[in-house]
Design an enzyme around this catalytic site. Sequence first.
Site, PDB file in Angstrom:
ATOM      1  N   ASN A  14       0.867  -1.184   0.000  1.00  0.00           N
ATOM      2  CA  ASN A  14       0.000   0.000   0.000  1.00  0.00           C
ATOM      3  C   ASN A  14       0.904   1.234   0.000  1.00  0.00           C
ATOM      4  OD1 ASN A  14      -1.844   2.024   0.439  1.00  0.00           O
ATOM      5  ND2 ASN A  14      -2.333   1.437   2.565  1.00  0.00           N
ATOM      6  N   LYS A  16       0.122   4.250  -0.392  1.00  0.00           N
ATOM      7  CA  LYS A  16      -0.553   5.466   0.100  1.00  0.00           C
ATOM      8  C   LYS A  16      -0.309   6.616  -0.889  1.00  0.00           C
ATOM      9  CE  LYS A  16      -0.297   3.560   4.701  1.00  0.00           C
ATOM     10  NZ  LYS A  16      -0.158   3.738   6.129  1.00  0.00           N
ATOM     11  N   HIS A 101      -9.721   1.674   4.608  1.00  0.00           N
ATOM     12  CA  HIS A 101      -8.477   1.857   5.378  1.00  0.00           C
ATOM     13  C   HIS A 101      -8.723   2.887   6.482  1.00  0.00           C
ATOM     14  CE1 HIS A 101      -4.378   2.956   6.399  1.00  0.00           C
ATOM     15  NE2 HIS A 101      -4.001   1.815   5.845  1.00  0.00           N
ATOM     16  N   GLU A 150      -5.905  -4.133  11.117  1.00  0.00           N
ATOM     17  CA  GLU A 150      -4.873  -3.098  11.240  1.00  0.00           C
ATOM     18  C   GLU A 150      -5.148  -2.240  12.473  1.00  0.00           C
ATOM     19  OE1 GLU A 150      -2.649  -2.147   7.369  1.00  0.00           O
ATOM     20  OE2 GLU A 150      -4.428  -0.898   7.427  1.00  0.00           O
ATOM     21  N   SER A 188       3.077  -1.470  10.621  1.00  0.00           N
ATOM     22  CA  SER A 188       4.518  -1.521  10.900  1.00  0.00           C
ATOM     23  C   SER A 188       5.153  -2.875  10.593  1.00  0.00           C
ATOM     24  CB  SER A 188       4.796  -1.107  12.357  1.00  0.00           C
ATOM     25  OG  SER A 188       4.413   0.245  12.550  1.00  0.00           O
ATOM     26  N   GLY A 209       2.646  -0.927   4.456  1.00  0.00           N
ATOM     27  CA  GLY A 209       2.661   0.474   4.045  1.00  0.00           C
ATOM     28  C   GLY A 209       4.080   0.952   3.799  1.00  0.00           C
TER      29      GLY A 209
HETATM   30  P1  PGA Z   1       2.520   0.846   7.772  1.00  0.00           P
HETATM   31  O1  PGA Z   1       1.076   1.010   7.141  1.00  0.00           O
HETATM   32  O2  PGA Z   1       3.083  -0.457   7.261  1.00  0.00           O
HETATM   33  O3  PGA Z   1       3.293   2.041   7.286  1.00  0.00           O
HETATM   34  O4  PGA Z   1       2.354   0.822   9.248  1.00  0.00           O
HETATM   35  C1  PGA Z   1       0.218  -0.090   6.970  1.00  0.00           C
HETATM   36  C2  PGA Z   1      -1.091   0.374   6.402  1.00  0.00           C
HETATM   37  O5  PGA Z   1      -1.560   1.448   6.795  1.00  0.00           O
HETATM   38  O6  PGA Z   1      -1.697  -0.298   5.541  1.00  0.00           O
END
Ligand code: PGA
Length: 229
Positions: A14, A16, A101, A150, A188, A209
């Site tokens: 993802n 973003k 999300h 999540e 994370s 992410g």
């Molecule tokens: P992150 O995000 O891996 O940066 O914590 C995960 C997500 O929001 O899908």
Amino acid sequence: MVGLENKNIWIIANWKSNKTIKEALEWIELVGPRLPKNNNLKVVVCPPFTDVEEVKKAVMVGNYPLIVGVQDLSPFEVGPYTGEESAAILKDFVDFAIIGHSERRHNFFETDEMVKEKVEMARKNSITPLVCIEGVDVPIPEGVDLVAYEPIFAIGTGEADTPQSAGKIATLIKQKTGQDTQVLYGGSVTAENASSFLESKILDGLLVGKASLDPGEFVQIVEAVSGGD
Ligand code: PGA
């Protein structure tokens, strides 16, 4: 290394709101050739809308085992909805959509009802929806068989949930929705902790992410999970 058995494992990147078209194509050219070809391994990349068409073309030209998805889609049909991206148009480029999300729920006031409508639009257009939930109390729309747990505290913080806790939540989700539901963990995830989430075989994949932005780290995550199969 976890290794693949007879079940699907999903690894979702993802991105973003990151990457220009140029950066996106560089990522594809680095990651694509290094992905193992295994039918049980479903690797998905979800770029921003502006990158989707070029990413799809690059994946097809390279014949890479990479599914292209989006991070959101419109709850409406095509029509007078300024700024929206409808599933009927997106389906030419994507087979997958992240829906609900927590960043959309919190920053853009997306409700459970909107999530349900978006899921309906996705399914109507043969796009596989992945519904994100923060915990077991969040409703999961009918017909969804791919869910990402999540927890808010873990998203972008460097403080991942434990594999035990994520596994427990996944079990509860499966009990609630039916054993066929596949549950992913996100929050994370890194190359170091990726395999620990899949060792118990309860979870069915990872939603990544920040660590997915770096092509090298993303490949390491895929390798850690697939065991190079
Ligand atoms: P992150 O995000 O891996 O940066 O914590 C995960 C997500 O929001 O899908």
